[in-house]
Each structure stands twice: as C-alpha cells, then as structure tokens.
Motif scaffolding. Structure first.
Motif, mmCIF file in Angstrom:
data_model
loop_
_atom_site.group_PDB
_atom_site.id
_atom_site.type_symbol
_atom_site.label_atom_id
_atom_site.label_comp_id
_atom_site.label_asym_id
_atom_site.label_seq_id
_atom_site.Cartn_x
_atom_site.Cartn_y
_atom_site.Cartn_z
ATOM 1 N N ARG A 26 0.773 -1.292 -0.178
ATOM 2 C CA ARG A 26 0.158 0.018 -0.011
ATOM 3 C C ARG A 26 0.821 1.318 -0.016
ATOM 4 O O ARG A 26 2.058 1.446 0.882
ATOM 5 C CB ARG A 26 -0.960 0.117 1.290
ATOM 6 C CG ARG A 26 -1.793 -1.044 1.132
ATOM 7 C CD ARG A 26 -3.039 -0.731 1.677
ATOM 8 N NE ARG A 26 -4.100 -1.678 1.569
ATOM 9 C CZ ARG A 26 -4.707 -2.088 2.682
ATOM 10 N NH1 ARG A 26 -4.740 -2.000 3.761
ATOM 11 N NH2 ARG A 26 -5.700 -3.266 2.310
ATOM 12 N N TRP A 27 0.344 2.224 -0.922
ATOM 13 C CA TRP A 27 1.246 3.485 -0.880
ATOM 14 C C TRP A 27 0.556 4.505 0.152
ATOM 15 O O TRP A 27 -0.775 4.532 0.372
ATOM 16 C CB TRP A 27 1.207 4.127 -2.220
ATOM 17 C CG TRP A 27 2.161 3.550 -3.255
ATOM 18 C CD1 TRP A 27 3.333 3.944 -3.508
ATOM 19 C CD2 TRP A 27 1.978 2.507 -3.954
ATOM 20 N NE1 TRP A 27 3.998 3.200 -4.436
ATOM 21 C CE2 TRP A 27 3.374 2.016 -4.604
ATOM 22 C CE3 TRP A 27 1.108 1.444 -4.089
ATOM 23 C CZ2 TRP A 27 3.305 1.384 -5.400
ATOM 24 C CZ3 TRP A 27 1.180 0.440 -4.883
ATOM 25 C CH2 TRP A 27 2.618 0.358 -5.687
ATOM 26 N N VAL A 28 1.081 4.859 1.119
ATOM 27 C CA VAL A 28 0.675 5.693 2.284
ATOM 28 C C VAL A 28 0.727 7.160 2.051
ATOM 29 O O VAL A 28 0.283 8.141 2.529
ATOM 30 C CB VAL A 28 1.179 5.519 3.564
ATOM 31 C CG1 VAL A 28 0.398 4.282 3.916
ATOM 32 C CG2 VAL A 28 2.526 5.524 3.665
ATOM 33 N N PRO A 34 5.981 1.749 -1.296
ATOM 34 C CA PRO A 34 4.689 1.076 -0.588
ATOM 35 C C PRO A 34 5.353 0.502 0.538
ATOM 36 O O PRO A 34 6.137 -0.045 0.726
ATOM 37 C CB PRO A 34 4.445 0.080 -1.701
ATOM 38 C CG PRO A 34 5.610 0.036 -2.865
ATOM 39 C CD PRO A 34 6.287 1.097 -2.679
ATOM 40 N N PHE A 35 4.426 0.323 1.498
ATOM 41 C CA PHE A 35 4.634 -0.684 2.765
ATOM 42 C C PHE A 35 3.858 -1.998 2.609
ATOM 43 O O PHE A 35 2.680 -2.144 1.991
ATOM 44 C CB PHE A 35 4.042 0.168 4.088
ATOM 45 C CG PHE A 35 4.449 1.667 4.216
ATOM 46 C CD1 PHE A 35 5.647 1.874 3.881
ATOM 47 C CD2 PHE A 35 3.816 2.135 5.216
ATOM 48 C CE1 PHE A 35 6.288 3.066 4.331
ATOM 49 C CE2 PHE A 35 4.399 3.464 5.677
ATOM 50 C CZ PHE A 35 5.667 3.934 5.137
ATOM 51 N N ASP A 36 4.416 -2.949 3.335
ATOM 52 C CA ASP A 36 3.605 -4.081 3.311
ATOM 53 C C ASP A 36 2.745 -3.988 4.561
ATOM 54 O O ASP A 36 3.044 -3.680 6.036
ATOM 55 C CB ASP A 36 4.472 -5.292 4.140
ATOM 56 C CG ASP A 36 5.502 -5.638 2.717
ATOM 57 O OD1 ASP A 36 4.796 -5.486 1.471
ATOM 58 O OD2 ASP A 36 6.325 -6.019 2.836
#
Length: 129
Positions: A26-28, A34-36
């Motif tokens: 996901r891109w925050v 992106p983060f898991d």
C-alpha cells in the motif's frame, strides 16, 4: 509477515506456532515506497503496561482473551507447557491465545519494560493454511 503465537490445544497443553499474516503493498504517501500492510483486525481494548524492573518470573498463567502483545523495550522468555522456550526481544509482537489449559510461563529481563496489549475478540481470524 510472521507472528509468534502461543496457543492451547484441546487437551490444555500450550504450544508455540508461527503464523503468517498476509500483507498487501500500500502506498501511504505519493513520494514514499509502498508498505507491507496487513488486514485490519477488530480490537476491543488497548492497554499499555509498564512492567517494573526486577519483575523476573510470572507463574504459569493463561490470558482471559486473545491478545496481540507488542514489546517496546526489554525482553521476555516464554515457556509453554510442552517445555519449549522462546526468547522475545523488544520490537517483537506475539499473539497469545492460550485462554484455557495449563498456560505459559513468562520470565522477564531485569530492566523495566513497556508492552502494548491489544485485545482481539476473534484472535487474528486468519485464513486456513
């Protein structure tokens, strides 16, 4: 993402297991990698516990409900009733689900510790392996 788990089998013996928490990228923020990120899990309560320095061993015990513990500092050694021992360092999280049976033993490091307890009414409700 792996998570250490303490659980009780139907015969009341406690054991360790490692569960895989499924994640998605996901891109925050548009400029960040992106983060898991795991799914969202319903929590009924969050508590922050300060374990005093010198608190060495907590006798055999169970938890009243499944909790995800997040250790911010210090360390603990857990022992399950089947005799297995695991050392958990700061920065680790453990799903504790032995709500019945013989329980587990906790041996804390000598220094004071801070632990976040997140009560999860359904545990992590993971898909079957």
């Amino acid at each position: 993402m792996k998570c250490l788990r303490i659980y009780a089998s139907p015969d009341g013996e406690s054991h360790f297991d490692e569960v895989e928490l499924p994640t998605t990228k996901r891109w925050v923020h548009p400029d960040a990698v992106p983060f898991d990120v795991t799914s969202s899990y319903p929590a009924s309560r969050v508590r922050i516990t300060r374990i005093p320095a010198g608190m060495r061993e907590v006798a055999w015990h169970t938890v009243p409900e499944p909790v995800l513990t997040v250790r911010l500092d210090g360390s603990v050694e857990y022992e399950t009733s089947d005799g297995e021992v695991r050392h958990v360092r700061a920065g680790s999280f453990v799903l504790v689900e032995d709500t019945h049976g013989k329980g587990h033993l906790s041996r804390h490091s000598a220094e004071a510790q801070t632990v976040i307890w997140i009560s999860l009414p359904k545990g992590l409700d993971l898909p079957p392996a």
